[in-house]
Design a protein around this motif. Sequence first.
Motif, PDB file in Angstrom:
ATOM      1  N   SER A 132       0.811  -1.219   0.000  1.00 56.74           N
ATOM      2  CA  SER A 132       0.000   0.000   0.000  1.00 56.74           C
ATOM      3  C   SER A 132       0.844   1.269   0.000  1.00 56.74           C
ATOM      4  CB  SER A 132      -0.938   0.020   1.205  1.00 56.74           C
ATOM      5  OG  SER A 132      -0.202   0.155   2.412  1.00 56.74           O
ATOM      6  N   THR A 149      -3.882  -5.912  -6.828  1.00 52.55           N
ATOM      7  CA  THR A 149      -4.908  -5.328  -5.971  1.00 52.55           C
ATOM      8  C   THR A 149      -4.343  -4.628  -4.731  1.00 52.55           C
ATOM      9  OG1 THR A 149      -6.431  -7.060  -6.713  1.00 52.55           O
ATOM     10  CG2 THR A 149      -7.062  -5.820  -4.756  1.00 52.55           C
ATOM     11  N   PRO A 150      -3.324  -5.188  -4.049  1.00 54.70           N
ATOM     12  CA  PRO A 150      -2.834  -4.532  -2.827  1.00 54.70           C
ATOM     13  C   PRO A 150      -2.094  -3.220  -3.070  1.00 54.70           C
ATOM     14  CG  PRO A 150      -2.229  -6.868  -2.868  1.00 54.70           C
ATOM     15  CD  PRO A 150      -2.695  -6.509  -4.241  1.00 54.70           C
ATOM     16  N   PHE A 151      -1.729  -2.931  -4.307  1.00 55.91           N
ATOM     17  CA  PHE A 151      -0.907  -1.753  -4.586  1.00 55.91           C
ATOM     18  C   PHE A 151      -1.811  -0.540  -4.829  1.00 55.91           C
ATOM     19  CE2 PHE A 151       1.593  -5.468  -5.679  1.00 55.91           C
ATOM     20  CZ  PHE A 151       2.810  -5.189  -5.060  1.00 55.91           C
ATOM     21  N   THR A 152      -2.463  -0.126  -3.772  1.00 54.03           N
ATOM     22  CA  THR A 152      -3.519   0.884  -3.884  1.00 54.03           C
ATOM     23  C   THR A 152      -2.991   2.286  -4.176  1.00 54.03           C
ATOM     24  OG1 THR A 152      -3.439   1.088  -1.468  1.00 54.03           O
ATOM     25  CG2 THR A 152      -5.098  -0.392  -2.396  1.00 54.03           C
ATOM     26  N   ARG A 153      -1.726   2.552  -3.857  1.00 50.47           N
ATOM     27  CA  ARG A 153      -1.164   3.889  -4.090  1.00 50.47           C
ATOM     28  C   ARG A 153      -0.353   3.954  -5.385  1.00 50.47           C
ATOM     29  NH1 ARG A 153       2.413   6.965   0.501  1.00 50.47           N
ATOM     30  NH2 ARG A 153       4.229   6.211  -0.646  1.00 50.47           N
ATOM     31  N   CYS A 154      -0.177   2.836  -6.031  1.00 53.81           N
ATOM     32  CA  CYS A 154       0.716   2.753  -7.196  1.00 53.81           C
ATOM     33  C   CYS A 154       0.202   3.617  -8.350  1.00 53.81           C
ATOM     34  CB  CYS A 154       0.841   1.308  -7.644  1.00 53.81           C
ATOM     35  SG  CYS A 154       1.909   1.073  -9.064  1.00 53.81           S
ATOM     36  N   THR A 166      -6.568  -7.789 -12.398  1.00 49.85           N
ATOM     37  CA  THR A 166      -6.271  -7.010 -11.189  1.00 49.85           C
ATOM     38  C   THR A 166      -5.467  -5.749 -11.510  1.00 49.85           C
ATOM     39  OG1 THR A 166      -4.133  -8.083 -10.662  1.00 49.85           O
ATOM     40  CG2 THR A 166      -6.153  -9.174  -9.910  1.00 49.85           C
ATOM     41  N   THR A 185      -5.237  -2.379 -12.550  1.00 45.79           N
ATOM     42  CA  THR A 185      -6.034  -1.171 -12.793  1.00 45.79           C
ATOM     43  C   THR A 185      -5.142   0.063 -12.915  1.00 45.79           C
ATOM     44  OG1 THR A 185      -6.354  -0.876 -10.409  1.00 45.79           O
ATOM     45  CG2 THR A 185      -8.035  -2.115 -11.603  1.00 45.79           C
ATOM     46  N   GLN A 186      -3.878  -0.080 -12.582  1.00 47.44           N
ATOM     47  CA  GLN A 186      -2.930   1.021 -12.684  1.00 47.44           C
ATOM     48  C   GLN A 186      -2.501   1.212 -14.141  1.00 47.44           C
ATOM     49  OE1 GLN A 186      -2.602  -1.711 -10.873  1.00 47.44           O
ATOM     50  NE2 GLN A 186      -2.259  -1.216  -8.712  1.00 47.44           N
TER      51      GLN A 186
END
Length: 310
Positions: A41, A58-63, A81, A83-84
């Motif tokens: 995160s 999914t866990p890389f919410t700030r990427c 997964t 979305t970046q």
Amino acid sequence: MTTIYFAAGAPRWTRFEAPLRSALQDAGIEADLSPQCADPSLVDYIIYAPDSEVQDFTPFTRCKAVLNLWAGVERIVGNPTLTQPLCRMVDPSLTAGMEEWVLGHALRHHLGMDRHIQNPDRAWDPTPPPLAAERPVTILGLGALGQACARALQGVGFPVKGWSRTQKDLPDIASHHGDEGLKAALTGAEIVVLLLPKTAATENILNAETLALLAPGAALLNPGRGHLIDDTALLAALDSGTVGHATLDVFRVEPLPQDHPFWAHPQVTVTPHIAAETRPKSAAKVVVENIRRGQAGMPFLHLVDPTHGY
């Protein structure tokens, strides 16, 4: 502090760490760069290769972006997964390597070098090859790499035409698109170079029907993607003489299995996916430029369009 996760494997880390740190310093970016990720995160950027163990984004919410070290993205672009934003590698050194591989093997086939290098019978045949201007070349794929290779081939005199899935307006290259355009581009070609991405629309684009359009004994160069060719159809075309030789750098399975027929076929040259290898020093600058742009709120370079797959 910008947090950068190098998720491209330990062997690449040993080659990329120093160039990346140097490029970050030159760009004035204070960064925590590591091949380890304690807290996804907190990651701002992921430097990535599609064979990475990271497959769930999914866990890389700030990427802010996933920065691919490969030109090809077919192994990641369909990940649900992801979305970046995804940026592919477009590197001048990668382009130069591809130009050199394509030009070298095109000239090898054009000049008939193999029959002189491998001449156990000491045959003396003084028949010269045609000039490059008499040897039509077709390039399938007119992206950055295809256009660069077209210019390199034109530079030594080859008449070059190309094909792409969508229309390209290129002033110096006779370009075609669409199904009828593919037939026009391939008909009578004596050297064919494949530089298309792997998509549903390009898989097996060279098959029994399209291979039959080539000039008899044509040479085929594939530094693009293994899935572009129907292997069974190519072997049949080689056996019949429809294709005179195939120099292949990419395959459906890599490394190419030891029992694959390509290894034993006398009219096939296998090279181990070396035509356009990513080089750390120059690729690091491309990656860091995108990080700089992301930190400045600027658009990323070389963004992948998921709807097209490249």
